[in-house]
Design an enzyme around this catalytic site. Structure first.
Site, mmCIF file in Angstrom:
data_model
loop_
_atom_site.group_PDB
_atom_site.id
_atom_site.type_symbol
_atom_site.label_atom_id
_atom_site.label_comp_id
_atom_site.label_asym_id
_atom_site.label_seq_id
_atom_site.Cartn_x
_atom_site.Cartn_y
_atom_site.Cartn_z
ATOM 1 C CG HIS A 55 48.157 36.076 43.185
ATOM 2 N ND1 HIS A 55 48.710 37.317 42.933
ATOM 3 C CD2 HIS A 55 46.824 36.286 43.350
ATOM 4 C CE1 HIS A 55 47.756 38.235 42.966
ATOM 5 N NE2 HIS A 55 46.598 37.629 43.209
ATOM 6 C CG HIS A 56 53.136 38.347 38.620
ATOM 7 N ND1 HIS A 56 54.412 38.078 39.095
ATOM 8 C CD2 HIS A 56 53.331 38.965 37.422
ATOM 9 C CE1 HIS A 56 55.304 38.499 38.251
ATOM 10 N NE2 HIS A 56 54.695 39.050 37.221
ATOM 11 C CB ALA A 57 50.658 39.454 44.587
ATOM 12 C CB THR A 76 48.837 39.687 37.512
ATOM 13 O OG1 THR A 76 48.544 41.018 37.088
ATOM 14 C CG2 THR A 76 49.237 38.852 36.304
#
Length: 218
Positions: free
Chosen positions: A190-192, A27
């Site tokens: 980047h959600h990570a 995500t």
């Protein structure tokens, strides 16, 4: 030179979030805000400086203070850099093309500013997606601008990029409201690696740095 530090997953509270948003449900997301650039613009004008390199410096300085904005994978190992170098566009009005150039970051504004001037003078007229300065180093992030118009929202789509967790930034044309000058800024993350909280910290620190430009432009 920026060093790369391994991030031990057993010592990282965001380890499960990183795994989920990178492996289970990859995500990314974008947000758009308006920065008050009144004081920064005034400071550079008073000193006869250019706004764009001062803006590059400010963003790079704050990014380099937040670990989650410097996350990367190197040789299969997750970690983070000491600091990031900005990669920015060089527009060629003759044929309306853009080339990408990068400048080595320095925490000293004067040193970074001179590096920027040297790079743009030597490579600013090169054609092609990259200038003759060559491929940016691993610890480089993209920071661009659309100076011809403002916007309320902007989303940059990275197609098929694997293990890329650095943020990217897109600024727009200034807007004057009630005597203050604002600049739209879109951040793609980047959600990570990056949650909303880290972006909140980034935006707060960036606005504070811009508002206090007189203190670091002395």
């Amino acid at each position: 030179m920026s060093k790369f530090h391994e991030q031990l997953m057993t010592e990282w509270p965001r380890a499960e979030s990183f795994y989920y948003y990178s492996q289970i449900a990859p995500t990314s997301y974008s947000i758009t805000v308006k920065l008050n650039v009144t004081k920064l613009k005034d400071c550079v004008q008073q000193r006869g400086l250019k706004f764009f390199p001062a803006y590059l410096y400010a963003v790079s300085r704050v990014v380099s203070q937040i670990k989650e904005l410097k996350m990367a994978v190197r040789d299969g190992t997750l970690g983070y850099w000491d600091y990031l170098n900005p990669v920015y566009p060089q527009f060629h009005p003759e044929d309306q093309t853009v080339s990408l150039l990068w400048t080595e970051y320095s925490s000293n504004l004067s040193e970074f500013y001179q590096r920027y001037l040297s790079d743009t003078e030597e490579f600013g007229h090169d054609r092609g997606i990259l200038t003759k300065k060559g491929v940016p180093p691993e610890n480089a992030y993209v920071i661009s601008c659309i100076p011809w118009f403002s916007f309320d929202s902007f989303s940059l789509q990275h197609h098929q990029l694997k293990d890329y967790y650095l943020p990217s930034f897109e600024a727009g044309k200034f807007i004057e409201q009630n005597g203050e000058l604002y600049m739209p800024l879109s951040i793609n993350a980047h959600h990570a690696a990056t949650d909303g909280y880290q972006l909140k910290v980034f935006l707060k620190e960036l606005q504070t740095l811009m508002d206090g430009a007189n203190s670091w432009m002395e």
